[in-house]
Design an enzyme around this catalytic site. Structure first.
Site, PDB file in Angstrom:
ATOM      1  N   ASP A 203      39.378  43.228  38.472  1.00 48.16           N
ATOM      2  CA  ASP A 203      37.952  43.275  38.175  1.00 48.16           C
ATOM      3  C   ASP A 203      37.244  43.669  39.476  1.00 48.16           C
ATOM      4  O   ASP A 203      37.814  43.548  40.563  1.00 48.16           O
ATOM      5  CB  ASP A 203      37.479  41.898  37.690  1.00 48.16           C
ATOM      6  CG  ASP A 203      36.002  41.866  37.339  1.00 48.16           C
ATOM      7  OD1 ASP A 203      35.468  42.898  36.903  1.00 48.16           O
ATOM      8  OD2 ASP A 203      35.383  40.809  37.543  1.00 48.16           O
ATOM      9  N   ASP A 205      33.374  43.124  40.284  1.00 42.87           N
ATOM     10  CA  ASP A 205      32.358  42.164  40.724  1.00 42.87           C
ATOM     11  C   ASP A 205      32.945  40.767  40.841  1.00 42.87           C
ATOM     12  O   ASP A 205      33.501  40.224  39.878  1.00 42.87           O
ATOM     13  CB  ASP A 205      31.183  42.159  39.743  1.00 42.87           C
ATOM     14  CG  ASP A 205      30.433  43.478  39.755  1.00 42.87           C
ATOM     15  OD1 ASP A 205      30.021  43.904  40.840  1.00 42.87           O
ATOM     16  OD2 ASP A 205      30.294  44.096  38.684  1.00 42.87           O
ATOM     17  N   THR A 294      36.087  46.954  35.064  1.00 37.89           N
ATOM     18  CA  THR A 294      34.810  46.265  35.241  1.00 37.89           C
ATOM     19  C   THR A 294      33.948  46.321  33.994  1.00 37.89           C
ATOM     20  O   THR A 294      34.024  47.272  33.210  1.00 37.89           O
ATOM     21  CB  THR A 294      34.032  46.877  36.425  1.00 37.89           C
ATOM     22  OG1 THR A 294      32.761  46.232  36.556  1.00 37.89           O
ATOM     23  CG2 THR A 294      33.788  48.370  36.214  1.00 37.89           C
ATOM     24  N   SER A 295      33.115  45.288  33.833  1.00 47.62           N
ATOM     25  CA  SER A 295      32.133  45.283  32.742  1.00 47.62           C
ATOM     26  C   SER A 295      30.889  46.068  33.108  1.00 47.62           C
ATOM     27  O   SER A 295      30.026  46.284  32.266  1.00 47.62           O
ATOM     28  CB  SER A 295      31.743  43.837  32.392  1.00 47.62           C
ATOM     29  OG  SER A 295      32.841  43.147  31.862  1.00 47.62           O
ATOM     30  N   LYS A 326      34.612  42.856  27.776  1.00 46.52           N
ATOM     31  CA  LYS A 326      35.136  41.500  27.944  1.00 46.52           C
ATOM     32  C   LYS A 326      34.196  40.499  27.272  1.00 46.52           C
ATOM     33  O   LYS A 326      32.984  40.678  27.328  1.00 46.52           O
ATOM     34  CB  LYS A 326      35.273  41.174  29.437  1.00 46.52           C
ATOM     35  CG  LYS A 326      36.118  42.168  30.231  1.00 46.52           C
ATOM     36  CD  LYS A 326      36.026  41.887  31.726  1.00 46.52           C
ATOM     37  CE  LYS A 326      36.695  42.968  32.554  1.00 46.52           C
ATOM     38  NZ  LYS A 326      36.579  42.733  34.006  1.00 46.52           N
ATOM     39  N   ASP A 351      37.288  36.827  38.038  1.00 42.28           N
ATOM     40  CA  ASP A 351      36.432  35.769  38.578  1.00 42.28           C
ATOM     41  C   ASP A 351      35.597  35.073  37.526  1.00 42.28           C
ATOM     42  O   ASP A 351      34.878  34.128  37.843  1.00 42.28           O
ATOM     43  CB  ASP A 351      35.484  36.347  39.631  1.00 42.28           C
ATOM     44  CG  ASP A 351      34.377  37.177  38.999  1.00 42.28           C
ATOM     45  OD1 ASP A 351      34.692  38.074  38.179  1.00 42.28           O
ATOM     46  OD2 ASP A 351      33.194  36.920  39.288  1.00 42.28           O
TER      47      ASP A 351
END
Length: 404
Positions: A203, A205, A294-295, A326, A351
């Site tokens: 991921d 962030d 990543t989102s 996600k 995270d």
């Protein structure tokens, strides 16, 4: 705190920052975890000075003509008390603005000289002036009405640990503790560290880029523009912005909202710092053995990666590439497919609970990275670390993760 630096010298942690930055909350939290005496400048001096206002001081002690003289007296009292406490108790946590001290001038030298027998660590909280002003207005402290108008905050010129005021108290404490060397033990016996993998999926962030404060700040500004609450984003880390906006604004406004929050986050990306060990861990892997998932949108993710000095790999899955974000497993399944690796042969670094759930649903192994949410919120991970500098990767036909 689960571990402590061992030293024969007393430890003094000075928590600095402007009014409204949260320094008292952070200082109290650190003192509680350390079992250290807390010395707050306001607690030590304000009650006495408030009683002198009127009988002795015609104007408030924070205002001219007394301000400079009384400031010097207040800090002299704080330094002398801190020296006594540190020499007898072995540690102390100080809380004060320390504005002059941060400039590195004579006030800083006075502090260091008086505490010459101690290891002094300065923790500096800074934040958006609008946020600090709002917090002061909300707390309604009488002394705030006598403070001079805000001026541009000075750039600290002394060694310090920088902490974002935008973060929650728990997030601030975590970063301060980690920077002070108080690390959370890693379970080296976790099964995940004994397995081999063909690829690592990161991921972005909170795993590679410590962007939590930037995200919160951007959504706070976005909420202020539209009259929306900014708090929900703090409870939805790891989810796509569109999914959150669909809950906050009318359907017809979602597309414009996505564009605006993307613009705000890209503009704020320069403030982002790397998660400890992120660059080093990524650099040990060949391009065909890892991916970023990543989102965030491609523009946001690339801006943050540029800020932390990490080059995106060929396989880079963003919110622009998937139909379901996600906690749906699609992002991780797509990354594994592009790498030509079975999902169960992939190890994910995450995270946020939504990301852990997505990785689990995809069949991947998961290492949780602390800093965004409490450890209990990452209970679904195979192991938890407080920074990627706790891990190393050996690269052969498979990849294996080791505890440093």
């Amino acid at each position: 705190m689960t571990s402590r630096c061992q030293t024969t010298r007393p430890l003094v942690i000075a928590v600095a920052g402007p009014a409204g930055s949260g320094k008292t909350t952070l200082g109290r939290s650190l003192a509680t975890e350390l079992g250290a005496p807390l010395l707050d400048l306001d607690t030590l001096t304000s009650t006495l000075l408030d009683r002198l206002h009127g009988p002795v001081l015609r104007t408030h002690w924070l205002a001219p003509p007394h301000a400079d003289t009384i400031r010097a007296a207040r800090y002299a009292a704080l330094r002398a008390t801190a020296a006594d406490v540190a020499s007898t108790c072995g540690q102390a946590v100080l809380v004060a603005p320390f504005t002059a001290e941060l400039s590195g001038g004579p006030e800083w030298q006075e502090l260091i000289d008086e505490l010459s027998g101690a290891d002094v660590h300065m923790v500096h909280l800074a934040g958006d002036p609008a946020l600090l002003a709002r917090r002061r207005a909300e707390r309604g402290a009488a002394r705030d009405t006598h403070r001079p108008a805000d001026s541009p905050p000075p750039v600290p010129r002394v060694p310090h640990i920088a902490i974002e005021a935008q973060l929650t108290p728990e997030q601030q404490r975590f970063r301060a503790r980690r920077a002070l060397g108080h690390r959370i033990p890693v379970d080296s016996r976790a099964v995940v560290f004994g397995r081999d993998y063909d690829a690592v999926l990161f991921d972005v962030d909170g795993v590679l880029a410590d962007s939590t404060a930037s995200v919160l700040r951007s959504w706070d500004r976005f909420g202020a523009e539209l009259g929306l609450p900014s708090a929900p984003v703090a409870k939805n880390h790891g989810r796509p912005a569109r999914a959150l906006l669909e809950r906050l604004v009318p359907a017809g406004d979602v597309a414009d909202g996505v564009r605006r929050i993307e613009q705000l986050e890209v503009e704020d990306a320069a403030t982002v710092e790397p998660v400890p060990g992120a660059r080093e861990l990524v650099d040990t892997l060949p391009f065909d053995r890892y991916a970023f998932v990543t989102s965030g949108t491609s523009s946001i993710a690339r801006a943050r990666l540029a800020a932390v000095g990490i080059e995106p790999p060929p396989v880079f899955v963003t919110a622009d590439d998937v139909h379901a974000g996600k906690p749906d497993p699609e992002p991780y399944l797509r990354a594994a497919a592009r790498l030509g690796v079975a999902p169960e042969r992939c190890l994910v670094m995450e995270d946020a609970p939504a990301g852990v759930a997505a990785a689990r649903a995809a069949g991947c192994g998961v290492v949780g990275v602390l800093g965004t949410v409490p450890a209990e919120d990452l209970a679904g991970a195979d192991a938890v670390v407080d920074g990627l500098d706790r891990l190393t990767v050996s690269v052969g036909p498979p990849c294996r993760i080791h505890v440093r």
